[in-house]
Design an enzyme around this catalytic site. Structure first.
Site, PDB file in Angstrom:
ATOM      1  N   LYS A   1      13.684  28.643  30.963  1.00 41.73           N
ATOM      2  CA  LYS A   1      13.074  27.603  31.847  1.00 41.73           C
ATOM      3  C   LYS A   1      11.662  27.819  32.220  1.00 41.73           C
ATOM      4  CE  LYS A   1      17.181  25.484  33.434  1.00 41.73           C
ATOM      5  NZ  LYS A   1      18.193  24.777  34.422  1.00 41.73           N
TER       6      LYS A   1
ATOM      7  N   LYS B   1      21.872  24.628  22.592  1.00 43.37           N
ATOM      8  CA  LYS B   1      23.055  24.118  23.327  1.00 43.37           C
ATOM      9  C   LYS B   1      22.745  22.549  23.791  1.00 43.37           C
ATOM     10  CE  LYS B   1      22.352  24.455  28.224  1.00 43.37           C
ATOM     11  NZ  LYS B   1      22.755  25.018  29.547  1.00 43.37           N
TER      12      LYS B   1
ATOM     13  N   LYS C   1      21.151  17.893  29.059  1.00 44.78           N
ATOM     14  CA  LYS C   1      20.966  16.643  29.342  1.00 44.78           C
ATOM     15  C   LYS C   1      19.346  16.576  29.554  1.00 44.78           C
ATOM     16  CE  LYS C   1      22.022  18.549  33.900  1.00 44.78           C
ATOM     17  NZ  LYS C   1      22.986  19.305  34.372  1.00 44.78           N
TER      18      LYS C   1
HETATM   19  P1  ATP Z   1      20.192  21.758  31.906  1.00 47.57           P
HETATM   20  O1  ATP Z   1      21.127  21.482  30.655  1.00 47.57           O
HETATM   21  O2  ATP Z   1      19.486  20.938  32.401  1.00 47.57           O
HETATM   22  O3  ATP Z   1      19.725  23.387  31.641  1.00 47.57           O
HETATM   23  P2  ATP Z   1      22.883  22.732  32.485  1.00 47.57           P
HETATM   24  O4  ATP Z   1      23.584  21.540  32.236  1.00 47.57           O
HETATM   25  O5  ATP Z   1      22.948  23.921  31.846  1.00 47.57           O
HETATM   26  O6  ATP Z   1      21.369  22.177  32.957  1.00 47.57           O
HETATM   27  P3  ATP Z   1      24.218  22.684  35.001  1.00 47.57           P
HETATM   28  O7  ATP Z   1      24.460  21.346  35.117  1.00 47.57           O
HETATM   29  O8  ATP Z   1      24.131  23.626  36.406  1.00 47.57           O
HETATM   30  O9  ATP Z   1      23.179  23.163  34.124  1.00 47.57           O
HETATM   31  O10 ATP Z   1      25.681  23.392  34.268  1.00 47.57           O
HETATM   32  C1  ATP Z   1      26.826  23.023  34.757  1.00 47.57           C
HETATM   33  C2  ATP Z   1      27.794  23.612  34.104  1.00 47.57           C
HETATM   34  O11 ATP Z   1      27.901  23.192  32.768  1.00 47.57           O
HETATM   35  C3  ATP Z   1      27.622  25.316  34.044  1.00 47.57           C
HETATM   36  O12 ATP Z   1      29.119  25.918  34.008  1.00 47.57           O
HETATM   37  C4  ATP Z   1      27.211  25.647  32.615  1.00 47.57           C
HETATM   38  O13 ATP Z   1      27.666  26.861  31.992  1.00 47.57           O
HETATM   39  C5  ATP Z   1      28.091  24.448  31.748  1.00 47.57           C
HETATM   40  N1  ATP Z   1      27.300  23.864  30.530  1.00 47.57           N
HETATM   41  C6  ATP Z   1      26.020  23.425  30.499  1.00 47.57           C
HETATM   42  N2  ATP Z   1      25.833  23.014  29.413  1.00 47.57           N
HETATM   43  C7  ATP Z   1      26.766  23.405  28.481  1.00 47.57           C
HETATM   44  C8  ATP Z   1      27.018  23.321  27.226  1.00 47.57           C
HETATM   45  N3  ATP Z   1      26.254  22.710  26.190  1.00 47.57           N
HETATM   46  N4  ATP Z   1      28.167  23.546  26.649  1.00 47.57           N
HETATM   47  C9  ATP Z   1      29.258  24.257  27.579  1.00 47.57           C
HETATM   48  N5  ATP Z   1      28.952  24.381  28.846  1.00 47.57           N
HETATM   49  C10 ATP Z   1      27.773  23.978  29.321  1.00 47.57           C
END
Ligand code: ATP
Ligand code: LTN
Length: 333
Positions: free
Chosen positions: A117, A199, A202
């Site tokens: 980040k 991964k 969003k």
């Molecule tokens: P960003 O993608 O903006 O960095 P994020 O989606 O990783 O943010 P959060 O919204 O806090 O961050 O994630 C919420 C939950 O979703 C967490 O438990 C994270 O592990 C899960 N998560 C996020 N992206 C994935 C993914 N691509 N596959 C599986 N689990 C995910």
């Protein structure tokens, strides 16, 4: 003889930092709904975490409402679980300070999410972004959960929360429960539909790379049809075929079918048929959530009622743990 068996406790949070994706759903949120039936659950919108990257105030406010509404739309029930907004319970920030003073700079420096980040937001490498896992540890430890359901990318943060808790207990006496991560077997890491080495996120500028939980049916199917796959054929999971493997992961996480059942089901079929099938099962799974969300998001007073009640319930638990920790450290309370 009537014996009351105490339910195990679960805690998790989600950031209100944009459109939640199919990755968030399969990696974390889908489990929340299932866990609600069996465990004593606490779930929060982690709004304090969201400002570790720059947020536009009006947009942040609307995303906090929409993330809370989405938790309800997923089927989380405020009568069964505690559903609240992190900043409404000040003990999260307060405990975070106590824990910060018991966390080493060196151990924070190893966090890969900080490295990623800070590279991505090079103009705003703030101290909060660095100490983010300490606030996350406070979120967790206040509620003494047995399990914390998250996607695989959060494993390192959970390990640090465990380390912080163990060290605190060793130094000051028993205050915190050591939580276990709860990471789903399929769906823990959903990859981008445009670049299966990354991964699904969003914050990816290419909107074809991710499916939002609130995308409509046609959009979902179109994104899956355009998903990047290799030039081969055969619906078979393999390290060399990351695009198709990601689609198999998604299909089996949504339907509950195993990878080998999925491979068998699509034996002899081409990528085109499979992509359409994945799009359809995902669209079917998400449609009722979107409908419920559209109803809830227009009823701000109902959302407010639920999140105020949720914060009251949460704070009762959080306050106890926080004061116990303060007392152990030597504060006059
Ligand atoms: P960003 O993608 O903006 O960095 P994020 O989606 O990783 O943010 P959060 O919204 O806090 O961050 O994630 C919420 C939950 O979703 C967490 O438990 C994270 O592990 C899960 N998560 C996020 N992206 C994935 C993914 N691509 N596959 C599986 N689990 C995910
Ligand atoms: N950092 C987490 C969100 C989060 C969280 C938590 C998850 C904040 N506090 C406590 C589990 C428990 C993320 O998923 N990006």
């Amino acid at each position: 003889m009537c014996e009351t068996i105490e339910k195990k406790k679960v805690l998790s949070c989600i950031q209100p930092s944009g459109m939640l994706t199919l990755g968030n759903y399969l990696g974390a949120l889908k489990n929340w709904k299932m866990m609600q039936e069996e465990f004593d659950c606490t779930f929060a919108v982690a709004d304090l975490h969201a400002i570790t990257v720059r947020q536009e105030p009006a947009k942040l406010r609307s995303q906090i409402y929409s993330t809370y509404a989405l938790m309800l739309a997923l089927g989380l029930n405020p009568e069964k679980s505690t559903l609240f907004i992190q900043s409404h319970v000040p003990e999260h920030s307060q405990l975070s300070w106590l824990l910060s003073c018991n966390t080493q700079f060196g151990e924070m420096s190893r966090m890969t999410q900080f490295k990623d980040k800070s590279a991505k937001h090079a103009d705003n490498v703030n101290v909060g972004l660095f100490s983010y896992p300490v606030l996350m540890a406070a979120d967790i430890l206040l509620y003494k959960p047995d399990f914390v359901p998250v996607g695989a990318d959060q494993k390192q943060h959970l390990e640090i929360a465990r380390d912080i808790a163990e060290r605190f207990n060793r130094l000051y006496g028993d205050v915190f429960t050591i939580p276990e991560p709860y990471i789903p077997k399929t769906g823990a890491r959903v990859m981008s539909l445009q670049d299966p080495e990354k991964k699904m996120s969003k914050s990816d500028d290419n909107t074809n790379a991710w499916v939002a939980i609130l995308d409509d049916r046609d959009t979902i199917i179109r994104k899956f049809k355009r998903a990047v796959t290799d030039s081969g054929s055969g619906v078979i999971m393999s390290d060399e075929k990351q695009g198709i493997s990601n689609l198999i992961t998604i299909y089996s996480a949504v339907t509950g079918k195993s990878v080998s059942e999925t491979e068998k089901e699509f034996d002899g079929k081409g990528y085109g048929d499979f992509k359409l099938a994945v799009g359809e099962v995902v669209a079917d799974e998400l449609a009722p959530i979107r409908e419920k969300y559209n109803e809830l998001i227009t009823d701000k007073s109902l959302l407010e009622k639920y999140f105020r009640e949720g914060a009251d319930k949460a704070e009762k638990v959080a306050r106890k743990t926080y004061f116990k920790a303060m007392k152990k450290v030597g504060f006059v309370i």
